[in-house]
Design an enzyme around this catalytic site. Structure first.
Site, PDB file in Angstrom:
ATOM      1  N   THR A  47     -79.818  -1.922 -29.507  1.00 15.90           N
ATOM      2  CA  THR A  47     -78.516  -1.840 -30.189  1.00 15.90           C
ATOM      3  C   THR A  47     -78.438  -0.574 -31.044  1.00 15.90           C
ATOM      4  O   THR A  47     -77.417   0.121 -31.054  1.00 15.90           O
ATOM      5  CB  THR A  47     -78.323  -3.069 -31.110  1.00 15.90           C
ATOM      6  OG1 THR A  47     -78.607  -4.237 -30.363  1.00 15.90           O
ATOM      7  CG2 THR A  47     -76.921  -3.133 -31.656  1.00 15.90           C
ATOM      8  N   TYR A 110     -71.945 -12.988 -25.434  1.00 17.60           N
ATOM      9  CA  TYR A 110     -70.545 -13.220 -25.082  1.00 17.60           C
ATOM     10  C   TYR A 110     -70.317 -14.500 -24.263  1.00 17.60           C
ATOM     11  O   TYR A 110     -69.424 -15.278 -24.549  1.00 17.60           O
ATOM     12  CB  TYR A 110     -69.940 -12.004 -24.345  1.00 17.60           C
ATOM     13  CG  TYR A 110     -68.445 -12.100 -24.151  1.00 17.60           C
ATOM     14  CD1 TYR A 110     -67.578 -11.879 -25.222  1.00 17.60           C
ATOM     15  CD2 TYR A 110     -67.898 -12.437 -22.920  1.00 17.60           C
ATOM     16  CE1 TYR A 110     -66.199 -11.991 -25.064  1.00 17.60           C
ATOM     17  CE2 TYR A 110     -66.520 -12.551 -22.750  1.00 17.60           C
ATOM     18  CZ  TYR A 110     -65.675 -12.325 -23.825  1.00 17.60           C
ATOM     19  OH  TYR A 110     -64.331 -12.436 -23.664  1.00 17.60           O
ATOM     20  N   TYR A 136     -85.385 -11.193 -27.043  1.00 20.91           N
ATOM     21  CA  TYR A 136     -84.683 -10.705 -28.231  1.00 20.91           C
ATOM     22  C   TYR A 136     -83.581 -11.695 -28.590  1.00 20.91           C
ATOM     23  O   TYR A 136     -82.629 -11.862 -27.835  1.00 20.91           O
ATOM     24  CB  TYR A 136     -84.121  -9.307 -27.951  1.00 20.91           C
ATOM     25  CG  TYR A 136     -83.385  -8.636 -29.083  1.00 20.91           C
ATOM     26  CD1 TYR A 136     -83.533  -9.061 -30.403  1.00 20.91           C
ATOM     27  CD2 TYR A 136     -82.547  -7.547 -28.836  1.00 20.91           C
ATOM     28  CE1 TYR A 136     -82.854  -8.427 -31.442  1.00 20.91           C
ATOM     29  CE2 TYR A 136     -81.875  -6.907 -29.861  1.00 20.91           C
ATOM     30  CZ  TYR A 136     -82.025  -7.349 -31.162  1.00 20.91           C
ATOM     31  OH  TYR A 136     -81.350  -6.719 -32.179  1.00 20.91           O
ATOM     32  N   ARG A 141     -75.052 -11.048 -32.970  1.00 18.68           N
ATOM     33  CA  ARG A 141     -74.436 -10.181 -31.961  1.00 18.68           C
ATOM     34  C   ARG A 141     -74.151 -10.919 -30.651  1.00 18.68           C
ATOM     35  O   ARG A 141     -73.262 -10.530 -29.901  1.00 18.68           O
ATOM     36  CB  ARG A 141     -75.352  -8.975 -31.666  1.00 18.68           C
ATOM     37  CG  ARG A 141     -75.406  -7.987 -32.813  1.00 18.68           C
ATOM     38  CD  ARG A 141     -76.186  -6.748 -32.412  1.00 18.68           C
ATOM     39  NE  ARG A 141     -76.303  -5.807 -33.526  1.00 18.68           N
ATOM     40  CZ  ARG A 141     -75.401  -4.894 -33.845  1.00 18.68           C
ATOM     41  NH1 ARG A 141     -74.293  -4.797 -33.146  1.00 18.68           N
ATOM     42  NH2 ARG A 141     -75.607  -4.067 -34.848  1.00 18.68           N
ATOM     43  N   LYS A 165     -88.598 -10.941 -30.315  1.00 16.40           N
ATOM     44  CA  LYS A 165     -88.031 -10.226 -31.460  1.00 16.40           C
ATOM     45  C   LYS A 165     -86.958 -11.160 -32.013  1.00 16.40           C
ATOM     46  O   LYS A 165     -85.910 -11.353 -31.398  1.00 16.40           O
ATOM     47  CB  LYS A 165     -87.425  -8.884 -31.054  1.00 16.40           C
ATOM     48  CG  LYS A 165     -86.773  -8.145 -32.228  1.00 16.40           C
ATOM     49  CD  LYS A 165     -86.011  -6.895 -31.793  1.00 16.40           C
ATOM     50  CE  LYS A 165     -85.320  -6.246 -32.981  1.00 16.40           C
ATOM     51  NZ  LYS A 165     -84.449  -5.124 -32.593  1.00 16.40           N
ATOM     52  N   ILE A 207     -89.786  -4.864 -35.215  1.00 11.41           N
ATOM     53  CA  ILE A 207     -89.093  -3.775 -34.525  1.00 11.41           C
ATOM     54  C   ILE A 207     -87.987  -3.378 -35.491  1.00 11.41           C
ATOM     55  O   ILE A 207     -87.033  -4.119 -35.694  1.00 11.41           O
ATOM     56  CB  ILE A 207     -88.564  -4.192 -33.138  1.00 11.41           C
ATOM     57  CG1 ILE A 207     -89.743  -4.483 -32.203  1.00 11.41           C
ATOM     58  CG2 ILE A 207     -87.684  -3.071 -32.548  1.00 11.41           C
ATOM     59  CD1 ILE A 207     -89.359  -5.059 -30.848  1.00 11.41           C
TER      60      ILE A 207
END
Length: 294
Positions: A47, A110, A136, A141, A165, A207
């Site tokens: 991102t 989404y 992740y 998000r 992550k 990270i």
């Protein structure tokens, strides 16, 4: 398979020229700066790298440039993820991963799949990937939270899924993962503000976004945390606390790019729909750097 991604990884930005083209000179400088100052591995096309507004050709050019500059010195991780499972598999199969220690694959965004949908997605990704996978989870998000039960199920079922992550900014969820994870599976913080507490609780590191601007103190903090030296580690955490908060106050990566610009590593150009950091934020960042360096 044991998680090989330990310590401080950075989610590297994609620097742009003022005209909006990829700035390969600045990219090489950021890579070099991190290698020389204690970063443990580099994550490309996350991102923070503005992966959603990078073309396929640019992604390949960025990969080639980082591989060249890095020259085998640090492990590299490549972001390959999305909400079209077949497209993710196709990208994995058609990408030369010979220079990569692993891939970072985001939970489908989404579409808001169920936990079973998330599991089946990553099962397919696991079967396609020739390299280790870091899952992740970033609910802010993706609009869905990969629950610890799903992460642990994937960790137990697929040997090449080596770490997660976790970026839900949820302490209870981190602790659940650390309590229930199988031996050797990595829990990596994706929240800069919680990276130290997670490391102290038994996590494998971070990270990081802010780590690429302050690699020396940040990676030292994580190393001390992983060694269990809370007192010394928190001294660094408190020194970096303000800037860590500032860079996320508007959007990522506008905040970190404003910091990198103030450090003369790249300029602050971002691609729409993102916009550069406000003047107010830039002033706060400049003031922080001034007092941090004095």
């Amino acid at each position: 398979m044991k998680n090989p991604f330990l310590g401080t990884g950075i989610a590297i930005v994609t620097p742009f020229t003022t005209e909006g083209e990829v700035d390969f000179k600045a990219l090489a400088n950021i890579v070099e700066y991190n290698i020389k100052n204690g970063t443990n591995y580099i994550v490309i096309s996350g991102t923070t790298g503005e992966s959603v507004t990078i073309t396929k050709q640019e992604k390949q050019d960025i990969i080639d440039a980082i591989i060249k500059t890095n020259n085998g010195r640090l492990p590299l991780v490549l972001g390959i993820g999305g909400n079209n499972t077949n497209a993710v598999i196709e990208e994995i199969k058609t990408t030369d991963l010979s220079n990569f220690a692993g891939i970072l694959s985001v939970s489908p965004y989404y579409s808001k799949p169920t936990q079973e949908g998330i599991y089946q997605h990553f099962k397919a990704v696991s079967q396609a990937s020739p390299v280790p996978i870091i899952l992740y989870n970033v609910p802010g998000r993706t609009a869905s939270n990969m629950l610890p039960e799903t992460t642990i199920r994937l960790a137990n079922d697929f040997k090449n899924i080596v770490a997660v992550k976790e970026a839900g900014n949820n302490v209870a969820q981190y602790l659940q993962l650390l309590k229930d994870k199988p031996e050797g599976f990595g829990v990596i913080s994706g929240d800069d503000d919680l990276a130290l507490p997670v490391a102290l609780a038994g996590g494998d590191g971070v990270i990081s976004v802010i780590g690429q601007a302050f690699p020396k103190p940040f990676s030292k903090m994580i190393a001390l945390g992983r060694e269990g030296d809370a007192k010394q580690a928190f001294k660094l955490h408190f020194k970096l606390m303000e800037i860590t908060s500032l860079i996320f106050s508007e959007n990522n990566p506008a905040g970190i790019k404003a910091v990198l610009q103030a450090l003369n590593l790249c300029n602050d150009t971002v691609r729409l729909p993102l916009v550069v950091a406000s003047d107010d934020l830039k002033i706060k960042i400049a003031n922080f750097i001034k007092q941090f360096e004095s």
